[in-house]
Design a protein around this motif. Structure first.
Motif, PDB file in Angstrom:
ATOM      1  N   ASP A   1      79.196  16.681 -98.925  1.00  0.00           N
ATOM      2  CA  ASP A   1      80.624  16.634 -98.633  1.00  0.00           C
ATOM      3  C   ASP A   1      80.867  15.574 -97.552  1.00  0.00           C
ATOM      4  O   ASP A   1      79.932  15.058 -96.937  1.00  0.00           O
ATOM      5  CB  ASP A   1      81.142  18.005 -98.199  1.00  0.00           C
ATOM      6  CG  ASP A   1      80.448  18.536 -96.962  1.00  0.00           C
ATOM      7  OD1 ASP A   1      80.703  18.003 -95.868  1.00  0.00           O
ATOM      8  OD2 ASP A   1      79.651  19.491 -97.083  1.00  0.00           O
ATOM      9  N   ALA A   2      82.136  15.265 -97.336  1.00  0.00           N
ATOM     10  CA  ALA A   2      82.472  14.149 -96.441  1.00  0.00           C
ATOM     11  C   ALA A   2      81.906  14.337 -95.039  1.00  0.00           C
ATOM     12  O   ALA A   2      81.354  13.394 -94.440  1.00  0.00           O
ATOM     13  CB  ALA A   2      83.991  13.983 -96.384  1.00  0.00           C
ATOM     14  N   ALA A   3      82.020  15.548 -94.504  1.00  0.00           N
ATOM     15  CA  ALA A   3      81.541  15.797 -93.138  1.00  0.00           C
ATOM     16  C   ALA A   3      80.024  15.643 -93.061  1.00  0.00           C
ATOM     17  O   ALA A   3      79.491  15.059 -92.100  1.00  0.00           O
ATOM     18  CB  ALA A   3      81.963  17.191 -92.681  1.00  0.00           C
ATOM     19  N   SER A   4      79.317  16.140 -94.061  1.00  0.00           N
ATOM     20  CA  SER A   4      77.852  16.042 -94.051  1.00  0.00           C
ATOM     21  C   SER A   4      77.391  14.607 -94.209  1.00  0.00           C
ATOM     22  O   SER A   4      76.389  14.184 -93.604  1.00  0.00           O
ATOM     23  CB  SER A   4      77.263  16.917 -95.175  1.00  0.00           C
ATOM     24  OG  SER A   4      77.577  18.277 -94.969  1.00  0.00           O
ATOM     25  N   LEU A   5      78.108  13.828 -95.013  1.00  0.00           N
ATOM     26  CA  LEU A   5      77.746  12.418 -95.174  1.00  0.00           C
ATOM     27  C   LEU A   5      77.947  11.644 -93.873  1.00  0.00           C
ATOM     28  O   LEU A   5      77.164  10.743 -93.548  1.00  0.00           O
ATOM     29  CB  LEU A   5      78.571  11.786 -96.299  1.00  0.00           C
ATOM     30  CG  LEU A   5      78.225  12.222 -97.728  1.00  0.00           C
ATOM     31  CD1 LEU A   5      79.119  11.509 -98.722  1.00  0.00           C
ATOM     32  CD2 LEU A   5      76.750  11.949 -98.044  1.00  0.00           C
ATOM     33  N   ASP A   6      78.974  12.000 -93.126  1.00  0.00           N
ATOM     34  CA  ASP A   6      79.182  11.344 -91.823  1.00  0.00           C
ATOM     35  C   ASP A   6      78.023  11.635 -90.876  1.00  0.00           C
ATOM     36  O   ASP A   6      77.554  10.739 -90.153  1.00  0.00           O
ATOM     37  CB  ASP A   6      80.494  11.828 -91.201  1.00  0.00           C
ATOM     38  CG  ASP A   6      81.713  11.192 -91.852  1.00  0.00           C
ATOM     39  OD1 ASP A   6      81.543  10.160 -92.516  1.00  0.00           O
ATOM     40  OD2 ASP A   6      82.827  11.747 -91.706  1.00  0.00           O
ATOM     41  N   ARG A   7      77.570  12.891 -90.885  1.00  0.00           N
ATOM     42  CA  ARG A   7      76.421  13.240 -90.016  1.00  0.00           C
ATOM     43  C   ARG A   7      75.163  12.510 -90.477  1.00  0.00           C
ATOM     44  O   ARG A   7      74.364  12.050 -89.653  1.00  0.00           O
ATOM     45  CB  ARG A   7      76.215  14.753 -90.023  1.00  0.00           C
ATOM     46  CG  ARG A   7      77.297  15.534 -89.279  1.00  0.00           C
ATOM     47  CD  ARG A   7      76.889  16.985 -89.067  1.00  0.00           C
ATOM     48  NE  ARG A   7      76.778  17.708 -90.327  1.00  0.00           N
ATOM     49  CZ  ARG A   7      77.785  18.390 -90.882  1.00  0.00           C
ATOM     50  NH1 ARG A   7      78.976  18.405 -90.294  1.00  0.00           N
ATOM     51  NH2 ARG A   7      77.612  19.028 -92.018  1.00  0.00           N
ATOM     52  N   MET A   8      74.970  12.413 -91.793  1.00  0.00           N
ATOM     53  CA  MET A   8      73.793  11.725 -92.325  1.00  0.00           C
ATOM     54  C   MET A   8      73.841  10.237 -91.970  1.00  0.00           C
ATOM     55  O   MET A   8      72.797   9.630 -91.642  1.00  0.00           O
ATOM     56  CB  MET A   8      73.730  11.902 -93.845  1.00  0.00           C
ATOM     57  CG  MET A   8      72.444  11.422 -94.483  1.00  0.00           C
ATOM     58  SD  MET A   8      71.003  12.428 -94.031  1.00  0.00           S
ATOM     59  CE  MET A   8      69.760  11.743 -95.143  1.00  0.00           C
ATOM     60  N   ARG A   9      75.010   9.651 -91.990  1.00  0.00           N
ATOM     61  CA  ARG A   9      75.137   8.245 -91.636  1.00  0.00           C
ATOM     62  C   ARG A   9      74.767   8.018 -90.173  1.00  0.00           C
ATOM     63  O   ARG A   9      74.107   7.032 -89.825  1.00  0.00           O
ATOM     64  CB  ARG A   9      76.571   7.773 -91.896  1.00  0.00           C
ATOM     65  CG  ARG A   9      76.790   6.280 -91.616  1.00  0.00           C
ATOM     66  CD  ARG A   9      78.242   5.887 -91.837  1.00  0.00           C
ATOM     67  NE  ARG A   9      79.137   6.665 -90.978  1.00  0.00           N
ATOM     68  CZ  ARG A   9      79.354   6.397 -89.690  1.00  0.00           C
ATOM     69  NH1 ARG A   9      78.732   5.384 -89.099  1.00  0.00           N
ATOM     70  NH2 ARG A   9      80.188   7.139 -88.983  1.00  0.00           N
ATOM     71  N   MET A  10      75.153   8.943 -89.301  1.00  0.00           N
ATOM     72  CA  MET A  10      74.815   8.822 -87.890  1.00  0.00           C
ATOM     73  C   MET A  10      73.313   8.923 -87.678  1.00  0.00           C
ATOM     74  O   MET A  10      72.751   8.281 -86.790  1.00  0.00           O
ATOM     75  CB  MET A  10      75.533   9.895 -87.083  1.00  0.00           C
ATOM     76  CG  MET A  10      77.061   9.739 -87.067  1.00  0.00           C
ATOM     77  SD  MET A  10      77.887  11.120 -86.253  1.00  0.00           S
ATOM     78  CE  MET A  10      77.245  10.939 -84.586  1.00  0.00           C
ATOM     79  N   VAL A  11      72.644   9.714 -88.515  1.00  0.00           N
ATOM     80  CA  VAL A  11      71.192   9.886 -88.393  1.00  0.00           C
ATOM     81  C   VAL A  11      70.448   8.683 -88.957  1.00  0.00           C
ATOM     82  O   VAL A  11      69.493   8.173 -88.358  1.00  0.00           O
ATOM     83  CB  VAL A  11      70.749  11.178 -89.107  1.00  0.00           C
ATOM     84  CG1 VAL A  11      69.218  11.247 -89.202  1.00  0.00           C
ATOM     85  CG2 VAL A  11      71.290  12.402 -88.393  1.00  0.00           C
TER      86      VAL A  11
ATOM     87  N   ALA B   1      84.260  19.638-101.930  1.00  0.00           N
ATOM     88  CA  ALA B   1      83.803  18.865-103.076  1.00  0.00           C
ATOM     89  C   ALA B   1      82.799  17.805-102.632  1.00  0.00           C
ATOM     90  O   ALA B   1      83.014  17.109-101.629  1.00  0.00           O
ATOM     91  CB  ALA B   1      84.990  18.206-103.765  1.00  0.00           C
ATOM     92  N   PRO B   2      81.693  17.670-103.364  1.00  0.00           N
ATOM     93  CA  PRO B   2      80.692  16.679-102.963  1.00  0.00           C
ATOM     94  C   PRO B   2      81.096  15.257-103.363  1.00  0.00           C
ATOM     95  O   PRO B   2      81.810  15.041-104.341  1.00  0.00           O
ATOM     96  CB  PRO B   2      79.446  17.126-103.740  1.00  0.00           C
ATOM     97  CG  PRO B   2      79.980  17.822-104.941  1.00  0.00           C
ATOM     98  CD  PRO B   2      81.263  18.456-104.524  1.00  0.00           C
ATOM     99  N   THR B   3      80.649  14.315-102.585  1.00  0.00           N
ATOM    100  CA  THR B   3      80.800  12.907-102.910  1.00  0.00           C
ATOM    101  C   THR B   3      79.457  12.236-102.626  1.00  0.00           C
ATOM    102  O   THR B   3      78.459  12.936-102.390  1.00  0.00           O
ATOM    103  CB  THR B   3      81.947  12.280-102.095  1.00  0.00           C
ATOM    104  OG1 THR B   3      82.112  10.926-102.497  1.00  0.00           O
ATOM    105  CG2 THR B   3      81.677  12.345-100.601  1.00  0.00           C
TER     106      THR B   3
END
Length: 604
Positions: free
Chosen positions: A318-328, A258-260
């Motif tokens: 999704d949660a995992a993708s947002l975490d990666r985007m935050r790191m970038v 699910a997207p957030t």
């Protein structure tokens, strides 16, 4: 009222439709009655069908011959000279009466069989249309474990059938009929009958009828036994079906994550001077950026917008993708862009314009057309991120971000017509059913098996619907079915199927059970149905800790039992059990057919 009795007996098309109406309405009412929180649900239709068939169509033996009045018969009331007897030739011969009776019975059985299969096709096709978008992801995630459990149910059921032959002393053809009926698998019965004909060329008609007799006796309990087993497992583990269904959905099984959303501030010096597209690619490409704020100005950013330190991005993923985007990008921002007053807003829109259907989000490029962007897509109840490579399908609901002018223009581009969406797409439905019937009729030969294996009328339309709903569009046809239309077709199909099964079995069900070896047959059929389900259910729950929602769908699929699936959906008040059902059904169907044929080959 002489015209009414034949209708209640189900004579002719009108009579049969009246009977079906009575059986279905009373069955649904019966199924809605709860005792200590437990109800029969949709299976109530099967019971009222059996009862009505027993009362109206019970086999009472040969039709008695009419009594002919001869000249030697004494007149009791009238004077012989004044009341001549009618000519004997006007009395229909007994054999004609019997022939007419049997012809009517044959016509009724043919109509019931047609309506039964028609209802089954409608049910499984609508299930496939609902599940298609999320089916293949569930197959990747959990498919192996679920199919191994389903194969175990098949193996144990076949073993119980062998015990009925080896220990119970039942003839092998009868045992395989009980096996097919106990697991509600008509293709298995057909395959076993064909194998019997091929392997025993001199088999008598009585021997060839044994599989069908066993099937008819076992089938009603095959439907009911699976449902009772589900109830038993639920009570034994004190399961709350609604809580299990909620946990199943929360785990994201059978659907995309699910997207957030999150608001990120650009703090990474290496990202300054790079574009939005560069940032998305570095993060894995599974996010969408719908807003960008620089200073006090907020815009919908194009993909080639150059980033600066201090920019704030509203990112969806999704949660995992947002975490990666935050790191970038850098870190979470101190403000939420959706709460900042600006000219931007969002609207939910429907994709109904033929010019937009089939195009990817990147190809449609709403930003170039109207300065707007699609951030999320909802399809068949599943919401996911609108990445550039996602292809839009008819009926998709999309979230569009933009200013007031851009949103109006986006609505024109996408179509956004509720009227067009509600209009039934009948051509794709029946084209899909036709393709499914053809798929189910394709014979597949396996080494050592004399008769070919087919998916049949239950498997073919299911597989076709899964594929077509996943594709969404084929040859200019949009394979979209609204939730209301899907539910209507599904419920109509399953009640027709259950009513016809009950009526067809009811005529001889009671007499078969209480007469001769009927009780012994029923006992073995019950064991074939219940033992594998309970054993695998206990293992799955105790050892694997399998969610009850997944387990109930797996049980229904491993027994190729659509009514059990309908019961599982009703119990959990969701359609989640259908995910496991559709995942294990194709393999289970093949194994059921192969095991029935192998049974005949190795026991004769």
């Amino acid at each position: 009222m002489s015209w009414f009795a034949p209708l209640l007996h189900g004579d002719g098309v009108a009579g049969l439709i009246l009977v079906l109406g009575i059986v279905i309405a009373s069955g649904i009412a019966l199924g809605s009655i709860k005792i200590r929180g437990i109800s029969l649900g949709i299976a109530g239709v099967l019971f009222t069908g059996i009862l009505y068939g027993h009362l109206a169509w019970r086999d009472h033996g040969p039709v008695p011959a009419p009594v002919a009045m001869s000249s030697a018969t004494p007149a009791v009331i009238a004077e012989p000279a004044q009341q001549p007897q009618p000519p004997q030739q006007h009395q229909p011969p007994a054999r004609d009466v019997a022939a007419s009776h049997h012809a009517a019975e044959a016509d009724r059985i043919h109509l019931l069989e047609f309506l039964r299969e028609f209802g089954l096709i409608f049910f499984v096709f609508s299930i496939g249309m609902q599940l298609g978008p999320g089916f293949f992801s569930s197959l990747r995630d959990q498919g192996l474990r679920w199919n191994l459990l389903a194969a175990s149910v098949v193996l144990l059921g076949t073993g119980m059938g062998i015990l009925a032959w080896a220990v119970g002393g039942l003839p092998a053809p009868l045992s395989v009929g009980l096996l097919s009926g106990a697991v509600t698998n008509t293709p298995g019965l057909a395959a076993a009958t064909q194998a019997l004909k091929d392997s025993v060329p001199g088999a008598s008609a009585a021997e060839l009828n044994l599989p069908a007799m066993g099937y008819a006796v076992a089938y009603p309990f095959g439907v009911l036994g699976v449902i009772l087993s589900m109830i038993a497992l639920r009570l034994a583990f004190r399961i709350d079906p609604l809580a299990e269904a909620s946990a199943f959905r929360a785990a994201g099984i059978g659907s995309r994550p699910a997207p957030t959303d999150a608001d990120l501030e650009v703090k990474n010096p290496g990202l300054a001077g790079r574009t939005v597209a560069n940032a998305i690619t570095l993060a894995g490409g599974k996010v969408a950026v719908s807003r960008l704020m620089r200073g006090t100005t907020m815009v919908v950013p194009e993909l080639d917008r150059v980033l600066q330190i201090g920019d704030i991005l509203h990112v969806v993923g999704d949660a995992a993708s947002l975490d990666r985007m935050r790191m970038v990008v850098g870190d979470l921002a101190s403000i939420k862009l959706t709460e900042v007053e600006a000219d931007l807003d969002y609207r939910l829109m429907l994709v109904t314009n033929p010019k937009a259907v089939g195009r990817t989000v990147a190809d449609l490029d709403l930003h170039q057309e109207c300065g707007a962007a699609i951030s999320r897509i909802s399809r068949s109840g599943i919401e996911f991120v609108a990445t550039g490579n996602v292809r839009l399908l008819f009926g998709d609901q999309v979230r569009v971000v933009g200013d007031s002018t851009g949103l109006v223009r986006a609505s024109e581009i996408l179509g956004n017509s509720v009227k067009q969406l509600d209009h039934p797409q009948m051509i794709p439905v029946f084209v899909g059913i036709a393709l499914g019937v053809m798929l189910g009729s394709i014979p597949v030969l396996f080494p050592g098996i004399p008769a070919p294996v087919k998916l049949g009328l239950a498997g073919g339309p299911l597989v076709a619907a899964l594929v077509l709903s996943r594709l969404g569009r084929l040859g200019g046809m949009n394979f979209y079915m609204s939730h209301g239309a899907n539910l209507m077709i599904r419920e109509l199909g399953i009640v027709l199927f259950l009513a016809c099964v009950g009526l067809k079995a009811g005529g001889s069900f009671v007499d078969t059970v209480i007469g001769g070896d009927g009780l012994l047959w029923m006992a073995w059929a019950a064991a074939i149905t219940v033992v594998p389900v309970i054993v695998v259910g206990l293992f799955a729950r105790l050892v694997l800790k399998l969610n009850f929602t997944a387990l109930s769908g797996l049980i229904a699929g491993s027994m190729t039992d659509p009514p059990a699936l309908a019961f599982a959906n009703a119990t959990t008040q969701s359609e989640s059990p259908a995910v496991t059902y559709a995942t294990v059904y194709p393999l289970t169907m093949i194994l059921r057919v192969l095991s029935a044929q192998a049974f005949i080959l190795f026991t004769l």
